[in-house]
Design a protein around this motif. Sequence first.
Motif, PDB file in Angstrom:
ATOM      1  N   GLY A  45       0.778  -1.227   0.000  1.00 22.87           N
ATOM      2  CA  GLY A  45       0.000   0.000   0.000  1.00 22.87           C
ATOM      3  C   GLY A  45       0.809   1.276   0.000  1.00 22.87           C
ATOM      4  N   VAL A  46       2.032   1.240   0.495  1.00 21.81           N
ATOM      5  CA  VAL A  46       2.812   2.466   0.659  1.00 21.81           C
ATOM      6  C   VAL A  46       3.120   3.119  -0.683  1.00 21.81           C
ATOM      7  N   ILE A  47       3.222   2.334  -1.748  1.00 20.07           N
ATOM      8  CA  ILE A  47       3.546   2.889  -3.062  1.00 20.07           C
ATOM      9  C   ILE A  47       2.452   3.837  -3.541  1.00 20.07           C
ATOM     10  N   ASN A  48       1.232   3.658  -3.032  1.00 21.27           N
ATOM     11  CA  ASN A  48       0.088   4.464  -3.456  1.00 21.27           C
ATOM     12  C   ASN A  48       0.355   5.957  -3.263  1.00 21.27           C
ATOM     13  N   GLY A  49       0.903   6.317  -2.118  1.00 23.59           N
ATOM     14  CA  GLY A  49       1.187   7.728  -1.863  1.00 23.59           C
ATOM     15  C   GLY A  49       2.633   8.109  -2.088  1.00 23.59           C
ATOM     16  N   ALA A  50       3.526   7.113  -2.146  1.00 24.19           N
ATOM     17  CA  ALA A  50       4.956   7.409  -2.289  1.00 24.19           C
ATOM     18  C   ALA A  50       5.376   7.592  -3.738  1.00 24.19           C
ATOM     19  N   LEU A  51       4.559   7.118  -4.677  1.00 24.34           N
ATOM     20  CA  LEU A  51       4.982   7.073  -6.079  1.00 24.34           C
ATOM     21  C   LEU A  51       5.222   8.464  -6.665  1.00 24.34           C
ATOM     22  N   ARG A  52       4.328   9.400  -6.388  1.00 25.10           N
ATOM     23  CA  ARG A  52       4.476  10.727  -7.008  1.00 25.10           C
ATOM     24  C   ARG A  52       5.713  11.479  -6.497  1.00 25.10           C
ATOM     25  N   PRO A  53       5.970  11.562  -5.181  1.00 27.76           N
ATOM     26  CA  PRO A  53       7.224  12.208  -4.754  1.00 27.76           C
ATOM     27  C   PRO A  53       8.464  11.421  -5.181  1.00 27.76           C
ATOM     28  N   MET A  54       8.348  10.085  -5.246  1.00 24.52           N
ATOM     29  CA  MET A  54       9.461   9.265  -5.728  1.00 24.52           C
ATOM     30  C   MET A  54       9.776   9.616  -7.178  1.00 24.52           C
ATOM     31  N   THR A  55       8.729   9.774  -7.982  1.00 20.82           N
ATOM     32  CA  THR A  55       8.904  10.135  -9.386  1.00 20.82           C
ATOM     33  C   THR A  55       9.586  11.489  -9.524  1.00 20.82           C
ATOM     34  N   ALA A  56       9.182  12.437  -8.676  1.00 21.55           N
ATOM     35  CA  ALA A  56       9.768  13.774  -8.740  1.00 21.55           C
ATOM     36  C   ALA A  56      11.255  13.764  -8.392  1.00 21.55           C
ATOM     37  N   GLU A  57      11.650  12.973  -7.373  1.00 15.97           N
ATOM     38  CA  GLU A  57      13.059  12.956  -6.958  1.00 15.97           C
ATOM     39  C   GLU A  57      13.939  12.162  -7.908  1.00 15.97           C
ATOM     40  N   LEU A  58      13.457  11.002  -8.343  1.00 14.66           N
ATOM     41  CA  LEU A  58      14.306  10.112  -9.146  1.00 14.66           C
ATOM     42  C   LEU A  58      14.068  10.255 -10.648  1.00 14.66           C
ATOM     43  N   GLY A  59      13.118  11.101 -11.034  1.00 15.68           N
ATOM     44  CA  GLY A  59      12.869  11.321 -12.455  1.00 15.68           C
ATOM     45  C   GLY A  59      12.288  10.107 -13.159  1.00 15.68           C
ATOM     46  N   LEU A  60      11.342   9.440 -12.535  1.00 14.81           N
ATOM     47  CA  LEU A  60      10.747   8.251 -13.142  1.00 14.81           C
ATOM     48  C   LEU A  60       9.877   8.628 -14.335  1.00 14.81           C
ATOM     49  N   THR A  61       9.861   7.760 -15.314  1.00 16.04           N
ATOM     50  CA  THR A  61       8.974   7.893 -16.467  1.00 16.04           C
ATOM     51  C   THR A  61       7.763   6.990 -16.239  1.00 16.04           C
ATOM     52  N   PRO A  62       6.719   7.084 -17.060  1.00 18.21           N
ATOM     53  CA  PRO A  62       5.575   6.177 -16.878  1.00 18.21           C
ATOM     54  C   PRO A  62       5.968   4.702 -16.871  1.00 18.21           C
ATOM     55  N   ILE A  63       6.911   4.315 -17.720  1.00 18.03           N
ATOM     56  CA  ILE A  63       7.294   2.900 -17.765  1.00 18.03           C
ATOM     57  C   ILE A  63       8.091   2.520 -16.524  1.00 18.03           C
ATOM     58  N   THR A  64       8.973   3.403 -16.024  1.00 16.75           N
ATOM     59  CA  THR A  64       9.725   3.067 -14.807  1.00 16.75           C
ATOM     60  C   THR A  64       8.826   3.126 -13.575  1.00 16.75           C
ATOM     61  N   GLU A  65       7.778   3.959 -13.611  1.00 17.91           N
ATOM     62  CA  GLU A  65       6.788   3.917 -12.534  1.00 17.91           C
ATOM     63  C   GLU A  65       6.147   2.534 -12.459  1.00 17.91           C
ATOM     64  N   GLY A  66       5.769   2.010 -13.626  1.00 25.69           N
ATOM     65  CA  GLY A  66       5.173   0.674 -13.670  1.00 25.69           C
ATOM     66  C   GLY A  66       6.142  -0.397 -13.210  1.00 25.69           C
ATOM     67  N   ILE A  67       7.424  -0.249 -13.585  1.00 23.12           N
ATOM     68  CA  ILE A  67       8.430  -1.239 -13.193  1.00 23.12           C
ATOM     69  C   ILE A  67       8.658  -1.202 -11.685  1.00 23.12           C
ATOM     70  N   VAL A  68       8.779   0.012 -11.120  1.00 25.49           N
ATOM     71  CA  VAL A  68       8.991   0.130  -9.674  1.00 25.49           C
ATOM     72  C   VAL A  68       7.810  -0.469  -8.916  1.00 25.49           C
TER      73      VAL A  68
END
Length: 480
Positions: A45-68
């Motif tokens: 469940g933690v990824i639900n709220g952590a994904l957006r700030p994680m994306t901002a810090e690590l520069g995730l793309t839509p495909i790497t969001e799905g992979i993570v």
Amino acid sequence: MAGSPTARQTASALPALTPGPHRRHLGLISIVACFGGLLFGYDTGVINGALRPMTAELGLTPITEGIVTSSLVFAAAVGALLGGRVSDAWGRRRSIIVLAVLFFVGTLVVVCSPNVELLVAGRVLLGLAVGGASAVVPVYLAELAPYEIRGSITGRNEVAIVLGQLSAFVINAVIGTVFSEHTSVWRIMFAVCALPAVALFVGMLRMPESPRWLVDHGRRDDALDVLRTVRSDDRAVAELSEVEASITAQRDEHRIGLGAVLRNPWLVRILLVGVGVGIAQQLTGINSIMYYGQTVLVESGFDESAALIANIAPGVIAVVGGFIALTYMDRLDRRKTFVIGFSLTTACHLLIGFSSMVLEPGDPMRPWVILFLVVVFVGSMQTFLNVAVWVYLAEVFPLQMRGLGMGVSIFMLWVANGFLALYFPSLVDGLGITGTFFLFAGVGALALLFVATQVPETRGRSLEALGEDVSTGAIFTRKR
């Protein structure tokens, strides 16, 4: 084995359950073991709220969001497959202790990750632990619980899972609000997971091994000692005799592998039933809501901060539904529960699809109506399906293939979960909420047909009696 009525006769002759310190000790064991479920829930469940700030810090793309996101889920499939087999060899208790260590190490790797590659590695470690816990903890509880209350005892693990998910949603909302300007806020969200991992490790050091596993490995006296801590003395002696009789009858097929299962058509059939039940549960899309709930709510019309807070509502109703499920789990047949559950979730899918189609983007009612229907869907799912599915998988397989059966079934459950986690953002992007939930409704109708025609009943019978009927095929011909 086919000709032995011993397990069935002994089950009906067991002394009645009585109150006392043994019942309280069984309750304590279930609480400690369910920290594994709590970790399962928090880490998914933690990824639900952590994904957006994680994306901002690590520069995730839509495909790497799905992979993570999906890396944990696919690793959980492997963890479930290995966990069942490892617990057959090492014991349920020792396996859970190892999983606690894996949860802790995976958390450290994620929190300290400087890049996507190490982040995915940490998520894989957590996934192996989550999958292992999903296979081992329900079996551990089922093998310790008396058959009369096996549903409510085993079902506590699913309640712990949704408590973990709710905890993740609430903690995400609090941390995300308080530390909203902190670029690494997602690391704090993940770090919280270390606490229940330590509690699980320390607690399981003092818990007993499964008595059925002990008997299966020739440790009769140890098994009796364990049973006497969770049963009255006369019940412990009688139940030990039942377990011994069943294992003696099954000795020629002891801990059979997949090849031996495939040579027995009844074992093949029950394995397919377990796989089908697990996949059907996932194809409701429940974990898409748990992983991407914030995304769904943003798509429906909420802004990001409101969606993060509103996302708590499905978590709350999941916990409420879990506790409701525990109250009837030992009174309502598993098949009836499945039929009610798939009927309600399919109806919710249709309503969400129609609402998102009728209420166009920009309509102020749209986000609130969709949120309400999502909450009803999660509540229906948790009350009638999630608890029942995990209980069913823990009890339906004979002892000699329980680890294998649970491992394969939950492996396929996690594979289905993983593909949904990987492609759900693309589904919403391509089909919108309307098309996505209409697709879930079609799959739900097929699941309902499968349950109504193929799934045998298991409630109210000992594991030994069920194992005998599965191996002979009698479970498929008993009156439903």
